[in-house]
Enzyme design. Structure first.
Site, PDB file in Angstrom:
ATOM      1  N   PRO A  64      -7.765  -5.581  -0.375  1.00  0.00           N
ATOM      2  CA  PRO A  64      -8.805  -6.548  -0.006  1.00  0.00           C
ATOM      3  C   PRO A  64      -8.489  -7.204   1.330  1.00  0.00           C
ATOM      4  CG  PRO A  64      -8.187  -6.813  -2.304  1.00  0.00           C
ATOM      5  CD  PRO A  64      -7.194  -5.861  -1.697  1.00  0.00           C
ATOM      6  N   GLU A  65      -9.474  -7.235   2.216  1.00  0.00           N
ATOM      7  CA  GLU A  65      -9.305  -7.847   3.527  1.00  0.00           C
ATOM      8  C   GLU A  65      -9.918  -9.244   3.516  1.00  0.00           C
ATOM      9  OE1 GLU A  65      -7.438  -6.568   5.651  1.00  0.00           O
ATOM     10  OE2 GLU A  65      -7.410  -4.400   5.349  1.00  0.00           O
TER      11      GLU A  65
END
Length: 270
Positions: free
Chosen positions: A2-3
């Site tokens: 996840p960014e």
């Protein structure tokens, strides 16, 4: 992994159900995540969650005694579910709330983290972070000053969390392409006009990703759903060998810092 946009969408998704609620119980089924879950996390019990904020890719559950820091790692996710729902495999942490709901942390690979930050202190994982990319502190003058004299290549430079937080691999590829900057250029070669353009493109790319992610907010209260990556209109990332969307030159792929990097040799000259 996840960014920043995915983490920000997670914050947006859980906030309406969690802020202002009292924590009635903390359940830690698997304490060995990236780091050992600290015993101090139990201090959340009986506390009102005043705010949920984000710093870099950490979610901060703020209460009067301190703050729980949550990092999703490679495969982690947070969802708001009925407190009575039985756990499944890889459901490692539950925060039970006074509205009979809970925050459930799911992490198959266990590279995420739950940490504790006492009131009026800063945890060491936050202490050396650069500015938020969507903040006014991240601007052309700042970026140019940090780049001065640096031989580090541009892609690695903008992915350094000490320079600016949250510009992950996908968004570094996209921002450099939109700014017309070769990913292997030395950071010290950046001009002021290029720095201004790159800052604008980083802000635009990240803001667009967050806006697109807003359509998936329902996933955060769906017991069967997983709030993962949202559909994105990527211009170059993952498209090596395809024609450039601007000039139709074949996009090339190199590896920088063990990460795939795609660029247009015509639009992003070295």
């Amino acid at each position: 992994m996840p960014e920043l946009p995915e983490v920000e969408v997670s914050r947006m998704g859980i906030t309406p159900y969690v802020e202002g609620q009292t924590v009635t119980q903390i359940i830690v089924r698997q304490p060995q995540l990236r780091w050992l879950v600290p015993d101090e996390l139990q201090l959340l019990q009986g506390q009102v969650i005043r705010r949920i904020t984000r710093r870099a890719k950490y979610l901060l559950l703020e209460c009067d005694l301190g703050t729980a820091l949550v990092h999703l790692g490679m495969s982690g996710s947070l969802r708001v579910l009925p407190a009575s729902l039985a756990p499944e495999k890889h459901d490692h942490v539950d925060v039970i709330l006074s509205n009979n709901m809970m925050i459930r942390y799911h992490d198959p690979r266990r590279f995420g983290a739950w940490l504790w930050q006492a009131q009026d202190t800063m945890h060491q994982v936050l202490s050396k972070l650069g500015p938020e990319p969507l903040s006014d502190a991240f601007n052309a003058d700042y970026l140019l000053a940090r780049a001065k004299g640096k031989k580090l290549v541009m892609k690695s430079f903008i992915m350094d969390n000490a320079v600016v937080v949250g510009v992950g691999n996908i968004y570094a590829n996209e921002s450099l392409f939109c700014a017309g900057i070769h990913p292997k250029r030395p950071a010290g070669s950046l001009t002021h006009s290029e720095a201004a353009c790159l800052v604008d493109e980083i802000k635009t790319v990240l803001a667009a990703a967050i806006a697109q992610g807003g359509t998936t907010l329902k996933d955060f209260t769906n017991a069967d759903g997983k709030a993962g990556y949202f559909a994105q209109e990527l211009r170059v990332y993952g498209k090596a060998g395809e024609p450039c969307p601007q000039c139709e030159t074949v996009l090339e792929r190199v590896v920088i810092g063990q990460r795939a990097t795609v660029f247009c040799p015509h639009c992003q000259p070295l």
